[in-house]
Write a protein that holds these residues in place. Structure first.
Motif, short mmCIF file in Angstrom:
data_model
loop_
_atom_site.label_atom_id
_atom_site.label_comp_id
_atom_site.label_asym_id
_atom_site.label_seq_id
_atom_site.Cartn_x
_atom_site.Cartn_y
_atom_site.Cartn_z
N LEU A 63 0.88 -1.16 0.00
CA LEU A 63 0.00 0.00 0.00
C LEU A 63 0.92 1.22 0.00
N ASP A 64 1.01 1.90 -1.13
CA ASP A 64 2.02 2.93 -1.33
C ASP A 64 1.51 4.31 -0.90
N SER A 65 1.28 4.44 0.41
CA SER A 65 0.78 5.70 0.95
C SER A 65 0.94 5.69 2.47
N ALA A 66 1.11 6.87 3.02
CA ALA A 66 1.11 7.03 4.48
C ALA A 66 -0.32 7.25 4.99
N GLN A 67 -1.28 7.31 4.08
CA GLN A 67 -2.66 7.63 4.46
C GLN A 67 -3.54 6.39 4.57
N THR A 68 -2.96 5.28 4.97
CA THR A 68 -3.75 4.05 5.18
C THR A 68 -4.42 4.12 6.55
N PRO A 69 -5.37 3.22 6.81
CA PRO A 69 -5.98 3.18 8.14
C PRO A 69 -5.04 2.68 9.24
N TRP A 70 -3.85 2.18 8.84
CA TRP A 70 -2.94 1.56 9.80
C TRP A 70 -1.69 2.41 9.99
N GLU A 71 -1.22 2.45 11.22
CA GLU A 71 -0.03 3.20 11.59
C GLU A 71 1.24 2.60 10.98
N ASP A 72 1.28 1.25 10.90
CA ASP A 72 2.49 0.57 10.43
C ASP A 72 2.15 -0.81 9.87
N ASP A 73 3.20 -1.51 9.41
CA ASP A 73 3.03 -2.84 8.82
C ASP A 73 2.35 -3.81 9.79
N LEU A 74 2.76 -3.77 11.05
CA LEU A 74 2.22 -4.71 12.02
C LEU A 74 0.72 -4.51 12.23
N ALA A 75 0.29 -3.28 12.33
CA ALA A 75 -1.15 -3.02 12.51
C ALA A 75 -1.94 -3.54 11.30
N CYS A 76 -1.40 -3.34 10.11
CA CYS A 76 -2.05 -3.84 8.89
C CYS A 76 -2.04 -5.37 8.88
N ALA A 77 -0.92 -5.97 9.25
CA ALA A 77 -0.81 -7.43 9.28
C ALA A 77 -1.83 -8.04 10.24
N LYS A 78 -1.98 -7.43 11.40
CA LYS A 78 -2.98 -7.93 12.37
C LYS A 78 -4.39 -7.83 11.80
N ALA A 79 -4.70 -6.72 11.13
CA ALA A 79 -6.03 -6.54 10.55
C ALA A 79 -6.27 -7.56 9.42
N ALA A 80 -5.25 -7.78 8.59
CA ALA A 80 -5.37 -8.75 7.50
C ALA A 80 -5.56 -10.16 8.03
N CYS A 81 -4.80 -10.51 9.05
CA CYS A 81 -4.91 -11.84 9.66
C CYS A 81 -6.31 -12.06 10.21
N ALA A 82 -6.83 -11.08 10.92
CA ALA A 82 -8.17 -11.19 11.52
C ALA A 82 -9.25 -11.28 10.44
N ALA A 83 -9.13 -10.48 9.40
CA ALA A 83 -10.17 -10.43 8.37
C ALA A 83 -10.12 -11.62 7.42
N LEU A 84 -8.91 -12.08 7.09
CA LEU A 84 -8.75 -13.12 6.07
C LEU A 84 -8.49 -14.51 6.65
N GLY A 85 -8.15 -14.57 7.92
CA GLY A 85 -7.90 -15.86 8.56
C GLY A 85 -6.67 -16.58 8.04
#
Length: 123
Positions: A63-85
């Protein structure tokens, strides 16, 4: 501090599932543009690059932007893991070449059980 971009690696997941998650988390996705193995779109206003099976069974999502809903890679990874299993991996923070090759192999593994640090040699 917010990262300038987000990159995570997802295990055994297909693009339609990732697209649905991005649309729910960020906003509508444009049609994917395919160039070889690389797929590009925009989720909301965010440029997205998907490389299916970039490393074995692992696909890269950038995701090539600082304007994502996540502060960093780890926050995004946690969200992806929870949503996608699925298991997700990400770097433990920003990395640059001056840090040396050994640090390049340090990764965080995110599963339903939690987060752990691993050594992942991707080359």
């Amino acid at each position: 501090m917010r990262q300038p971009d987000i990159e995570i690696y997802l295990k055994d997941v297909e693009l339609p599932a990732v697209t649905a998650w991005l649309e729910q988390a960020i906003g509508p996705c444009s049609q994917w543009q395919v160039r070889g193995q690389t797929h590009k779109c925009r989720a909301g206003d965010i440029p997205v690059t998907w490389l299916h099976k970039a490393v074995g069974r692992w696909s890269s999502l950038l995701l090539d932007s600082a304007q994502t809903p996540w502060e960093d890679d780890l926050a995004c990874a946690k969200a992806a893991c929870a949503a996608l299993g699925v298991q997700v991996r990400c770097a433990p923070g920003s990395w640059n070449e001056e840090q040396g090759e050994e640090d390049a192999d340090r990764w965080l593994k995110v599963t339903a059980e939690g987060v752990s640090e691993i050594t992942w040699r991707t080359d």
